[in-house]
Motif scaffolding. Structure first.
Motif, mmCIF file in Angstrom:
data_model
loop_
_atom_site.group_PDB
_atom_site.id
_atom_site.type_symbol
_atom_site.label_atom_id
_atom_site.label_comp_id
_atom_site.label_asym_id
_atom_site.label_seq_id
_atom_site.Cartn_x
_atom_site.Cartn_y
_atom_site.Cartn_z
ATOM 1 N N CYS A 18 38.760 37.764 35.646
ATOM 2 C CA CYS A 18 38.164 37.839 37.020
ATOM 3 C C CYS A 18 39.421 37.654 37.996
ATOM 4 C CB CYS A 18 37.350 36.743 37.212
ATOM 5 S SG CYS A 18 35.847 36.738 36.349
ATOM 6 N N LYS A 21 43.143 41.780 40.548
ATOM 7 C CA LYS A 21 42.509 42.489 41.603
ATOM 8 C C LYS A 21 43.422 43.457 41.874
ATOM 9 C CE LYS A 21 40.740 38.299 43.709
ATOM 10 N NZ LYS A 21 39.571 38.373 43.815
ATOM 11 N N GLN A 31 36.552 48.514 47.207
ATOM 12 C CA GLN A 31 36.986 47.042 47.182
ATOM 13 C C GLN A 31 35.818 46.326 47.611
ATOM 14 O OE1 GLN A 31 40.414 45.724 46.912
ATOM 15 N NE2 GLN A 31 40.203 47.719 45.620
ATOM 16 N N SER A 32 36.251 44.953 47.132
ATOM 17 C CA SER A 32 34.961 44.135 47.429
ATOM 18 C C SER A 32 34.657 44.111 49.028
ATOM 19 C CB SER A 32 35.485 42.527 47.231
ATOM 20 O OG SER A 32 35.834 42.503 45.860
ATOM 21 N N TYR A 190 30.555 46.587 46.099
ATOM 22 C CA TYR A 190 30.647 45.492 45.006
ATOM 23 C C TYR A 190 31.217 44.349 45.547
ATOM 24 C CZ TYR A 190 33.509 43.599 41.033
ATOM 25 O OH TYR A 190 34.184 42.546 40.303
ATOM 26 N N ASP A 191 31.017 42.979 45.174
ATOM 27 C CA ASP A 191 31.544 41.927 45.413
ATOM 28 C C ASP A 191 32.027 41.272 44.365
ATOM 29 O OD1 ASP A 191 31.833 39.516 46.525
ATOM 30 O OD2 ASP A 191 29.899 38.866 47.243
ATOM 31 N N ALA A 192 33.552 41.024 44.450
ATOM 32 C CA ALA A 192 34.160 40.303 43.486
ATOM 33 C C ALA A 192 33.897 38.939 43.173
ATOM 34 C CB ALA A 192 35.642 40.529 43.571
ATOM 35 N N GLU A 195 32.055 38.058 39.847
ATOM 36 C CA GLU A 195 32.814 37.903 38.343
ATOM 37 C C GLU A 195 33.128 36.550 38.209
ATOM 38 O OE1 GLU A 195 32.591 40.573 36.624
ATOM 39 O OE2 GLU A 195 32.054 41.797 38.352
ATOM 40 N N PRO A 200 33.347 40.010 32.342
ATOM 41 C CA PRO A 200 33.293 41.050 33.623
ATOM 42 C C PRO A 200 32.143 41.724 33.475
ATOM 43 C CG PRO A 200 34.957 41.902 32.018
ATOM 44 C CD PRO A 200 34.621 40.622 31.474
ATOM 45 N N SER A 204 32.818 46.078 37.067
ATOM 46 C CA SER A 204 34.229 45.544 37.269
ATOM 47 C C SER A 204 35.264 46.521 36.224
ATOM 48 C CB SER A 204 34.423 44.118 36.840
ATOM 49 O OG SER A 204 35.823 43.611 37.058
ATOM 50 N N LYS A 207 35.745 49.691 37.562
ATOM 51 C CA LYS A 207 36.663 49.910 38.738
ATOM 52 C C LYS A 207 38.016 49.570 38.485
ATOM 53 C CE LYS A 207 36.769 47.336 43.146
ATOM 54 N NZ LYS A 207 38.288 46.768 42.895
ATOM 55 N N GLN A 208 38.320 48.643 37.474
ATOM 56 C CA GLN A 208 39.849 48.324 36.989
ATOM 57 C C GLN A 208 40.274 49.746 36.344
ATOM 58 O OE1 GLN A 208 40.655 44.831 35.037
ATOM 59 N NE2 GLN A 208 38.704 43.889 35.884
#
Length: 278
Positions: A18, A21, A31-32, A190-192, A195, A200, A204, A207-208
């Motif tokens: 997690c 970033k 992004q979050s 999305y809210d990080a 995680e 994940p 997530s 996204k990565q």
């Protein structure tokens, strides 16, 4: 358009954690940010215009009666890319997330965007009295229930589960919203901070992987390539790699994906027999 010769050979490996970033933003890997009530729908380019007669023809062909709020959506916007596109729901007794890559269009001939294609392709695998109305970026489906006891409700269906339960039984899948309208309204950025449990979310990982390619090719986005999808692999140590592969081939092959193995390795579910390729 991305150069496919490079794309096929690209294997993005990410040790799931997690704290990673990424610092590159693309429009389909936000992004979050906090929840927002403003939902926009980007039309699917070249999607056919759907008339009331055309919609009735679809319903008659498949012997279904779609809920009014979903019918209204199809008539006003025959398929769409929503923004924001993150859905949070409960799975394995934890909160997780995936995305709505698109809501399908009726009459579209492109497999990755077509409601007709998904209905015909998955009719023997998805629960009876459901309609696949959209998918996430990994090829999992959002199902609309037409059953009398939960008509109009939206469920999440994972195409890559273990062969340890009946995937055609709707009660085995997470219910994410009581109606299509409420499903639309539940979409968030999305809210990080989601995680937090060491495993994940699907959102997530996509996204990565998306941002990993965008570092090499700033013009890349999954939305611009609807004929492709993210496939997840997971080794015995829980290391995840994401591959961008052709959607049609990926979708029609029955298999157990790496995300299911990742959940098992981390004790969220029991490991079981792999669903065999067809």
């Amino acid at each position: 358009m991305y150069r496919w010769s490079q794309l096929f050979t690209l294997l993005l490996a990410a040790i799931v954690g997690c704290s990673d970033k990424p610092d590159v933003t693309t429009h389909d890997a936000p992004q979050s940010s906090p929840k927002t009530a403003v939902i926009s729908m980007q039309s699917i380019e070249d999607a056919p215009v759907l008339t009331d007669d055309g919609l009735k023809t679809f319903e008659q062909k498949h012997s279904v009666q779609l809920p009014k709020n979903y019918r209204d959506f199809l008539l006003s916007s025959n398929g769409a890319f929503p923004s924001p596109n993150c859905v949070t729901f409960e799975e394995d007794e934890r909160i997780t997330a995936s995305d709505v890559f698109c809501f399908f269009a009726i009459g579209d001939e492109r497999p990755g965007l077509s409601l007709d294609w998904h209905y015909d392709t998955f009719k023997d695998r998805i629960p009876k009295s459901t309609v696949p109305i959209g998918r996430d970026s990994s090829g999992n489906l959002w199902l609309l229930s037409l059953r009398s006891d939960d008509a109009g409700s939206i469920f999440f269906w994972d195409h890559g589960s273990y062969d340890t339960f009946d995937e055609t039984d709707l009660s085995n899948w997470p219910k994410v919203a009581p109606s299509f309208h409420e499903f639309q309204q539940s979409l968030i950025a999305y809210d990080a901070t989601l995680e937090t449990d060491g495993v994940p979310s699907r959102y997530s990982l996509v996204k990565q992987a998306t941002e990993g390619i965008a570092k090499r090719d700033p013009g890349f986005s999954t939305r611009a390539n609807p004929g492709f999808v993210w496939h997840c692999d997971c080794d015995d140590e829980g290391k995840v790699s994401m591959q961008f592969v052709k959607y049609e081939v990926h979708a029609v092959t029955t298999h157990t994906c790496g995300y299911t193995r990742l959940r098992a390795i981390n004790g969220l579910i029991k490991e079981g027999h792999t669903r065999l390729p067809e």
